[in-house]
Design an enzyme around this catalytic site. Structure first.
Site, PDB file in Angstrom:
ATOM      1  N   HIS A 109      94.379 -36.238  32.822  1.00 56.61           N
ATOM      2  CA  HIS A 109      95.632 -36.606  31.843  1.00 56.61           C
ATOM      3  C   HIS A 109      96.584 -36.217  32.794  1.00 56.61           C
ATOM      4  CE1 HIS A 109      98.324 -39.563  29.516  1.00 56.61           C
ATOM      5  NE2 HIS A 109      98.570 -38.881  29.500  1.00 56.61           N
ATOM      6  N   GLU A 110      96.846 -35.003  32.141  1.00 56.21           N
ATOM      7  CA  GLU A 110      97.690 -34.366  33.508  1.00 56.21           C
ATOM      8  C   GLU A 110      98.019 -34.183  34.502  1.00 56.21           C
ATOM      9  OE1 GLU A 110     100.566 -34.426  30.876  1.00 56.21           O
ATOM     10  OE2 GLU A 110      99.603 -34.011  28.550  1.00 56.21           O
ATOM     11  N   HIS A 155      99.533 -37.076  36.302  1.00 60.07           N
ATOM     12  CA  HIS A 155     100.765 -36.670  35.057  1.00 60.07           C
ATOM     13  C   HIS A 155     101.348 -36.373  37.093  1.00 60.07           C
ATOM     14  CE1 HIS A 155     101.829 -39.797  32.131  1.00 60.07           C
ATOM     15  NE2 HIS A 155     101.280 -38.023  31.737  1.00 60.07           N
ATOM     16  N   HIS A 206     101.647 -43.709  32.813  1.00 61.83           N
ATOM     17  CA  HIS A 206     100.462 -44.391  31.141  1.00 61.83           C
ATOM     18  C   HIS A 206     100.165 -45.547  31.883  1.00 61.83           C
ATOM     19  CE1 HIS A 206     102.626 -41.153  28.686  1.00 61.83           C
ATOM     20  NE2 HIS A 206     101.541 -40.328  29.119  1.00 61.83           N
ATOM     21  N   CYS A 207      99.595 -46.225  31.559  1.00 61.37           N
ATOM     22  CA  CYS A 207      98.365 -47.299  31.986  1.00 61.37           C
ATOM     23  C   CYS A 207      98.500 -47.511  30.997  1.00 61.37           C
ATOM     24  CB  CYS A 207      97.060 -46.926  32.699  1.00 61.37           C
ATOM     25  SG  CYS A 207      96.396 -48.123  33.100  1.00 61.37           S
ATOM     26  N   CYS A 223      90.959 -45.835  30.188  1.00 64.32           N
ATOM     27  CA  CYS A 223      91.884 -45.807  31.623  1.00 64.32           C
ATOM     28  C   CYS A 223      91.993 -43.950  31.068  1.00 64.32           C
ATOM     29  CB  CYS A 223      92.629 -45.865  31.953  1.00 64.32           C
ATOM     30  SG  CYS A 223      93.695 -44.488  33.164  1.00 64.32           S
ATOM     31  N   CYS A 250      91.004 -46.238  36.039  1.00 62.42           N
ATOM     32  CA  CYS A 250      90.904 -47.366  35.572  1.00 62.42           C
ATOM     33  C   CYS A 250      91.300 -47.487  37.581  1.00 62.42           C
ATOM     34  CB  CYS A 250      91.958 -47.909  35.156  1.00 62.42           C
ATOM     35  SG  CYS A 250      93.272 -48.408  35.278  1.00 62.42           S
ATOM     36  N   CYS A 282      95.214 -48.005  39.008  1.00 67.68           N
ATOM     37  CA  CYS A 282      95.347 -45.990  38.529  1.00 67.68           C
ATOM     38  C   CYS A 282      94.873 -45.929  39.717  1.00 67.68           C
ATOM     39  CB  CYS A 282      94.479 -45.276  37.338  1.00 67.68           C
ATOM     40  SG  CYS A 282      96.154 -45.900  36.489  1.00 67.68           S
TER      41      CYS A 282
HETATM   42 ZN   LIG Z   1     100.627 -38.821  29.660  1.00 67.52          ZN
HETATM   43 ZN   LIG Z   2      94.885 -47.274  34.255  1.00 60.75          ZN
END
Ligand SMILES: [Zn+2]
Ligand SMILES: [Zn+2]
Length: 179
Positions: A128-129, A132, A138-139, A144, A163, A166
């Site tokens: 996740h990081e 970014h 964000h999704c 996701c 996903c 993304c």
């Molecule tokens: Zn985040």
């Molecule tokens: Zn996504």
């Protein structure tokens, strides 16, 4: 050019670092290595004694001045940013990110310790990081990895994968990065 991803531990066991390096390698078509780590004293400077938490938004700026892209820094502590009670991690787009492990452990919530659960959560938050750091936002797609997690239940509900939308955005920015 694809960024080299470095997993940089502060106070995290090398076994956890090696596992995360392996897991990220299986997802990313770029070099993923274990870095030399960051000294704990650098992090302690951003520790808020009253809250018992690290001030994540200030720490990320400090580390971004010192570490070249694209690190994933692992810190076994709790953290917050102004306006939020806590964060699981924080990222600086174009640089890298930090994951805080304290709230990823089952025992934080009164459950028996489980390394499997900790590692699963760690992978999700690290990806996740990194997402970014690579430019994703964000999704809203339920599973996701870029879905915002405000609680450990939300971390557990998502997967460690991007996903299709993304993944496509990542492909446009970094062709061939995702395996
Ligand atoms: Zn985040
Ligand atoms: Zn996504």
């Amino acid at each position: 050019m694809l960024p080299i991803v470095r997993v940089e531990p502060v106070n995290v066991e090398s076994r956890v670092v090696s596992w995360l390096v392996g897991a990220l390698r299986s997802m990313l078509n770029t070099d993923v290595v274990a870095g030399r780590g960051v000294s704990l004293s650098k992090v302690i400077a951003y520790y808020d004694e009253e809250r018992g938490q690290i001030r994540a938004d200030l720490l990320v700026e400090e580390l971004a001045r010192e570490l070249a892209p694209m690190p994933v820094v692992l810190i076994d502590a709790d953290a917050y940013v102004e306006g939020l009670n806590f964060v699981f991690g924080i990222a600086k787009p174009g640089w890298g990110g930090i994951v805080f492990l304290a709230r990823l452990r089952p025992e934080y919530y009164g459950h028996p310790p489980s390394e499997r659960v900790l590692l699963e959560r760690l992978l999700k938050e690290a990806v996740h990081e990194l997402g970014h750091a690579l430019g994703l936002e964000h999704c809203r797609t339920p599973r996701c990895v870029m879905r915002f997690s405000n609680s450990i239940l939300e971390v557990d509900a998502k997967s460690h994968l991007f996903c299709a939308a993304c993944a496509h955005k990542l492909h446009l920015m970094y062709p061939g990065l995702l395996r």
